[in-house]
Design a protein around this motif. Structure first.
Motif, short mmCIF file in Angstrom:
data_model
loop_
_atom_site.label_atom_id
_atom_site.label_comp_id
_atom_site.label_asym_id
_atom_site.label_seq_id
_atom_site.Cartn_x
_atom_site.Cartn_y
_atom_site.Cartn_z
N GLU A 41 0.81 -1.22 0.00
CA GLU A 41 0.00 0.00 0.00
C GLU A 41 0.84 1.27 0.00
O GLU A 41 0.37 2.33 -0.41
CB GLU A 41 -0.94 0.01 1.21
N ARG A 42 2.10 1.15 0.45
CA ARG A 42 2.96 2.34 0.53
C ARG A 42 4.35 2.05 -0.03
O ARG A 42 4.96 1.06 0.35
CB ARG A 42 3.10 2.81 1.98
N MET A 43 4.80 2.91 -0.93
CA MET A 43 6.21 2.90 -1.33
C MET A 43 6.97 3.68 -0.26
O MET A 43 6.54 4.77 0.12
CB MET A 43 6.37 3.55 -2.70
N ASP A 44 8.08 3.14 0.22
CA ASP A 44 8.81 3.82 1.29
C ASP A 44 10.31 3.80 1.03
O ASP A 44 10.77 3.35 -0.01
CB ASP A 44 8.45 3.22 2.65
N ASN A 45 11.06 4.28 2.00
CA ASN A 45 12.50 4.44 1.82
C ASN A 45 13.28 3.13 1.79
O ASN A 45 14.49 3.15 1.54
CB ASN A 45 13.07 5.36 2.91
N SER A 46 12.61 2.02 2.01
CA SER A 46 13.28 0.73 1.83
C SER A 46 13.75 0.57 0.39
O SER A 46 14.73 -0.13 0.11
CB SER A 46 12.33 -0.43 2.17
N LEU A 47 13.05 1.23 -0.53
CA LEU A 47 13.40 1.12 -1.95
C LEU A 47 14.73 1.79 -2.26
O LEU A 47 15.36 1.49 -3.28
CB LEU A 47 12.29 1.75 -2.81
N ALA A 48 15.17 2.68 -1.38
CA ALA A 48 16.44 3.39 -1.59
C ALA A 48 17.63 2.44 -1.61
O ALA A 48 18.71 2.79 -2.11
CB ALA A 48 16.63 4.45 -0.52
N ALA A 49 17.44 1.23 -1.08
CA ALA A 49 18.53 0.24 -1.08
C ALA A 49 18.83 -0.29 -2.48
O ALA A 49 19.90 -0.86 -2.71
CB ALA A 49 18.17 -0.93 -0.16
N LEU A 50 17.91 -0.07 -3.42
CA LEU A 50 18.06 -0.64 -4.77
C LEU A 50 18.93 0.27 -5.63
O LEU A 50 18.53 0.76 -6.68
CB LEU A 50 16.68 -0.84 -5.40
N VAL A 51 20.17 0.45 -5.19
CA VAL A 51 21.03 1.49 -5.76
C VAL A 51 21.46 1.21 -7.20
O VAL A 51 21.80 2.14 -7.95
CB VAL A 51 22.29 1.71 -4.88
N LYS A 52 21.43 -0.05 -7.63
CA LYS A 52 21.85 -0.39 -8.99
C LYS A 52 20.67 -0.65 -9.92
O LYS A 52 20.86 -0.96 -11.09
CB LYS A 52 22.79 -1.61 -8.97
N CYS A 53 19.48 -0.49 -9.38
CA CYS A 53 18.28 -0.85 -10.13
C CYS A 53 18.04 0.10 -11.31
O CYS A 53 18.01 1.32 -11.15
CB CYS A 53 17.06 -0.83 -9.21
#
Length: 208
Positions: A41-53
């Motif tokens: 339901e929420r995009m959050d700062n955990s996605l910041a870990a995907l630095v090479k994405c």
């Protein structure tokens, strides 16, 4: 069995790593978090870990707004179709890098902010809620836009397919592809005499 609490982005990333043999998501160039159950339901700062994405997919969830991707400097393709997203807020810092945005089947009525994506080449925004031409006009500020899918928005209702395509081609002269078909940019040729008398007269209005 109840759906329980929504899946967090952190949980979804962990699942992805398990499904990919323990590969670290931080090292991956393509990460798919589609169709989580329970849905994200929420995009959050955990996605910041995907630095090479370079390609991130979060389609078919229940996300209401874009967030957590502002620091992904390598991101070229973002797929967030089939959610409940209402706008383009949260993408501003990707203006120099994002090349494709797949955001069909959401709840977008206004295109405010889309012009921040100045390097965007592909925009799939079909089956949303855009109904006004002044909103569509924001796309004129995106000189690199080549491929647009816009079918299924209220703005297209009442227009014949050819009429719709001509109107878009006139407004977006750099567009190469509309709704999956090549765009043919042609100037309306009128008799020479008519051109001299009415150089800017739209053909549809005819002689006064």
């Amino acid at each position: 069995m109840s759906a329980g609490k929504p899946t967090t982005c952190k949980d979804a990333i962990r699942r992805w790593e398990e499904e990919n043999g323990g590969m670290e998501a931080a090292q991956a160039t393509e990460v798919s978090l589609n169709f989580q159950w329970p849905p994200i339901e929420r995009m959050d700062n955990s996605l910041a870990a995907l630095v090479k994405c370079e390609k991130l997919s979060l389609s078919t969830n229940m996300i209401e707004k874009i967030a957590g991707v502002g620091s992904l400097k390598k991101l070229k393709i973002l797929s967030v179709g089939r959610n409940q997203i209402k706008g383009f807020t949260g993408l501003e810092t990707l203006g120099d890098t994002l090349e494709e945005l797949w955001i069909s089947y959401n709840a977008i009525e206004k295109l405010k902010g889309v012009n921040a994506l100045r390097n965007l080449k592909v925009l799939y925004v079909s089956n949303n809620l855009v109904k006004e031409w002044n909103e569509f006009a924001r796309l004129q500020e995106m000189p690199n836009l080549q491929d647009l899918v816009f079918a299924g928005n209220p703005i297209t209702e009442g227009l014949e397919t050819e009429q719709w395509r001509m109107e878009v081609a006139r407004r977006l002269p750099n567009l190469e592809k509309l709704d999956g078909e090549p765009v043919i940019h042609t100037s309306v040729e009128e008799p020479a005499a008519a051109q001299q008398q009415m150089p800017k007269q739209p053909e549809a209005q005819g002689a006064q």
